[in-house]
Design an enzyme around this catalytic site. Structure first.
Site, PDB file in Angstrom:
ATOM      1  N   HIS A 224       0.841  -1.202   0.000  1.00 29.19           N
ATOM      2  CA  HIS A 224       0.000   0.000   0.000  1.00 29.19           C
ATOM      3  C   HIS A 224       0.879   1.256   0.000  1.00 29.19           C
ATOM      4  O   HIS A 224       0.649   2.182  -0.788  1.00 29.19           O
ATOM      5  CB  HIS A 224      -0.909  -0.011   1.232  1.00 29.19           C
ATOM      6  CG  HIS A 224      -1.627   1.273   1.480  1.00 29.19           C
ATOM      7  ND1 HIS A 224      -2.911   1.515   1.038  1.00 29.19           N
ATOM      8  CD2 HIS A 224      -1.230   2.413   2.112  1.00 29.19           C
ATOM      9  CE1 HIS A 224      -3.269   2.738   1.392  1.00 29.19           C
ATOM     10  NE2 HIS A 224      -2.274   3.306   2.047  1.00 29.19           N
ATOM     11  N   GLU A 225       1.870   1.289   0.884  1.00 27.49           N
ATOM     12  CA  GLU A 225       2.757   2.456   0.955  1.00 27.49           C
ATOM     13  C   GLU A 225       3.554   2.626  -0.335  1.00 27.49           C
ATOM     14  O   GLU A 225       3.801   3.746  -0.789  1.00 27.49           O
ATOM     15  CB  GLU A 225       3.713   2.319   2.150  1.00 27.49           C
ATOM     16  CG  GLU A 225       3.030   2.296   3.509  1.00 27.49           C
ATOM     17  CD  GLU A 225       2.213   3.549   3.760  1.00 27.49           C
ATOM     18  OE1 GLU A 225       2.603   4.624   3.270  1.00 27.49           O
ATOM     19  OE2 GLU A 225       1.175   3.454   4.434  1.00 27.49           O
TER      20      GLU A 225
ATOM     21  N   HIS B 190       1.731   4.537  -3.019  1.00 24.11           N
ATOM     22  CA  HIS B 190       1.837   5.998  -2.985  1.00 24.11           C
ATOM     23  C   HIS B 190       3.064   6.464  -3.770  1.00 24.11           C
ATOM     24  O   HIS B 190       3.016   7.477  -4.469  1.00 24.11           O
ATOM     25  CB  HIS B 190       1.951   6.491  -1.539  1.00 24.11           C
ATOM     26  CG  HIS B 190       0.676   6.362  -0.760  1.00 24.11           C
ATOM     27  ND1 HIS B 190      -0.499   6.950  -1.170  1.00 24.11           N
ATOM     28  CD2 HIS B 190       0.390   5.726   0.403  1.00 24.11           C
ATOM     29  CE1 HIS B 190      -1.450   6.680  -0.292  1.00 24.11           C
ATOM     30  NE2 HIS B 190      -0.940   5.934   0.662  1.00 24.11           N
TER      31      HIS B 190
ATOM     32  N   GLU C 177      -5.479   7.191  -0.980  1.00 20.35           N
ATOM     33  CA  GLU C 177      -5.433   5.984  -0.155  1.00 20.35           C
ATOM     34  C   GLU C 177      -6.206   4.844  -0.807  1.00 20.35           C
ATOM     35  O   GLU C 177      -5.760   3.690  -0.776  1.00 20.35           O
ATOM     36  CB  GLU C 177      -5.992   6.278   1.239  1.00 20.35           C
ATOM     37  CG  GLU C 177      -5.203   7.300   2.051  1.00 20.35           C
ATOM     38  CD  GLU C 177      -3.787   6.862   2.338  1.00 20.35           C
ATOM     39  OE1 GLU C 177      -3.528   5.642   2.344  1.00 20.35           O
ATOM     40  OE2 GLU C 177      -2.928   7.738   2.557  1.00 20.35           O
TER      41      GLU C 177
END
Length: 422
Positions: free
Chosen positions: A278-279, A282, A358
């Site tokens: 997930h990070e 970004h 997100e």
């Protein structure tokens, strides 16, 4: 006149507090939609009965405190102005100094100390609240140490920023805001560059990840995402909290992948890898650059707004606010009041952009990992440990949620998994 305005401000704030209390404790409805009851997004399927009660109670208190804290800050700024306290502080900071920065430093110390003392009870209550619900594990001495670090770092930074700001206002009364905005560009990038290696280590101890097998998995995942990184760091957050977190911070050669030790201790490798994916999403989607652009654009609009609003308020209410001209440093509480007001009411826009990012990062993590079970269990664990509110009201979502509510995140992951199966 001073007493009249002061009483009116206090009465308005009091009525607002009462209204917020009744909204959050007696009228708010955050029930799960009937279509999602019994699904993985339903908190009753992964929280105990006690955790459900604690989550509901804590969410109400947190939301209430959030919505009264900023207006309370506005009230303080207003009272400091109309009571002549700001003028008094400037009088105790003689401007005859060869360098204005020393007079500004004295003024800012008095102002910062007063605000710290007046806001301390609310901050302390938040600390006690977090401890009583088992989220914070931080001893009072450690908490006070962090508060002192915050105070002195904010003070040092404000001395530099305020001195430059008021110098610009004096030199260019009409275009100061444009020059000030131009300076925020390199300043913001500089702070982002030094934060991982200078600022963050002041608060916590960072060390290379001890679990080398997990580090290899994370770096392999980073390689799949074309992220140049050779090290993963862990930070000893268990001394302060039971909450879970992981993030990618910094820019350029100072960028770091960081895991809280609470995350390492609580989650499985697959769940940790989903968080890291997930990070990494970004990074891949270049959200940091979008955030910089949005921040700079909103800062430009904000400073331009202050340049219009503040002189108008001084012309109209100067005698009440004890301000004769904007270039006097005792006008700073008015500057801070308007800034805080604009930031608060623009936060729904920032949060909307953040929630979009997100949700996009969640989608990327699903594509990279292909493990919906790990995604769902990760979100459930995050909710369980933090006693988070799964389905907040629209008002709370707009103003407080930079991430999609867990109800949406779990449901979106489940929907995406179903689409891939079909």
């Amino acid at each position: 006149m001073k007493k009249k305005w002061g009483l009116l401000a206090v009465l308005t704030f009091g009525l607002y507090v009462v209204a917020m209390y009744f909204y959050f404790f007696h009228s708010q409805n955050s029930e799960i939609p009937a279509a999602l009851k019994g699904t993985a997004a339903d908190p009753s399927t992964f929280l105990t009965a006690r955790e459900l009660v604690l989550s509901e109670d804590l969410s109400k208190i947190r939301n209430f405190l959030f919505f009264i804290a900023t207006p309370f800050e506005w009230l303080l700024y207003f009272v400091i102005l109309i009571a002549g306290i700001s003028c008094l502080f400037e009088g105790r900071s003689p401007s005859q100094h060869k360098w204005a920065i020393w007079g500004n430093a004295q003024y800012l110390f008095f102002l910062s100390l007063l605000l710290f003392v007046l806001q301390f009870p609310l901050d302390y209550y938040r600390y006690v609240l977090s401890k009583s619900y088992g989220i914070s594990t931080q001893p009072f001495s450690s908490w006070m140490r962090d508060n002192m670090i915050d105070f002195w770092m904010a003070f040092a930074m404000s001395v530099i920023v305020v001195t430059i700001l008021y110098w610009l206002i004096k030199k260019s009364p009409k275009r100061w805001w444009l020059f000030a905005w131009a300076l925020t560009v390199p300043f913001s990038i500089f702070l982002m560059f030094i934060q991982p290696v200078v600022i963050d280590p002041i608060y916590n101890d960072f060390s290379p990840l001890k679990d080398k097998a997990l580090e290899t998995k994370i770096l392999s995942l980073a390689a799949q995402a074309d992220i140049p990184s050779n090290h993963v760091y862990e930070v000893n957050m268990s001394e302060k909290t039971n909450a879970l977190n992981a993030y990618v911070t910094g820019i350029g050669e100072n960028s770091r992948i960081v895991l809280w030790d609470t995350t390492l201790n609580r989650l499985t490798d697959e769940e940790i890898l989903f968080i890291m994916a997930h990070e990494m999403g970004h990074y891949v989607k270049k959200d940091i650059y979008l955030n910089i652009i949005v921040y700079l654009l909103m800062t430009l609009i904000g400073l331009g707004g202050i340049a219009k609003i503040m002189p108008w308020m001084i012309r109209r209410y100067g005698p009440i606010l004890k301000i004769k001209q904007m270039s006097n440093i005792h006008s700073l509480p008015l500057f801070l009041l308007i800034s805080s007001f604009l930031v608060f009411f623009s936060s729904p826009l920032f949060n909307a952009v953040s929630r979009y990012q997100e949700a996009r990062a969640d989608e990327y993590a699903m594509e990279l990992m292909g493990n919906p079970e790990a995604a769902v269990s990760t979100f459930q664990q995050l909710t369980k440990v933090g006693l988070g509110e799964v389905n907040p009201s629209v008002l709370v979502k707009w103003f407080r949620y930079s991430h999609p509510p867990m109800l949406e995140r779990i449901n979106n992951v489940s929907d995406q998994a179903e689409k891939e199966l079909n």
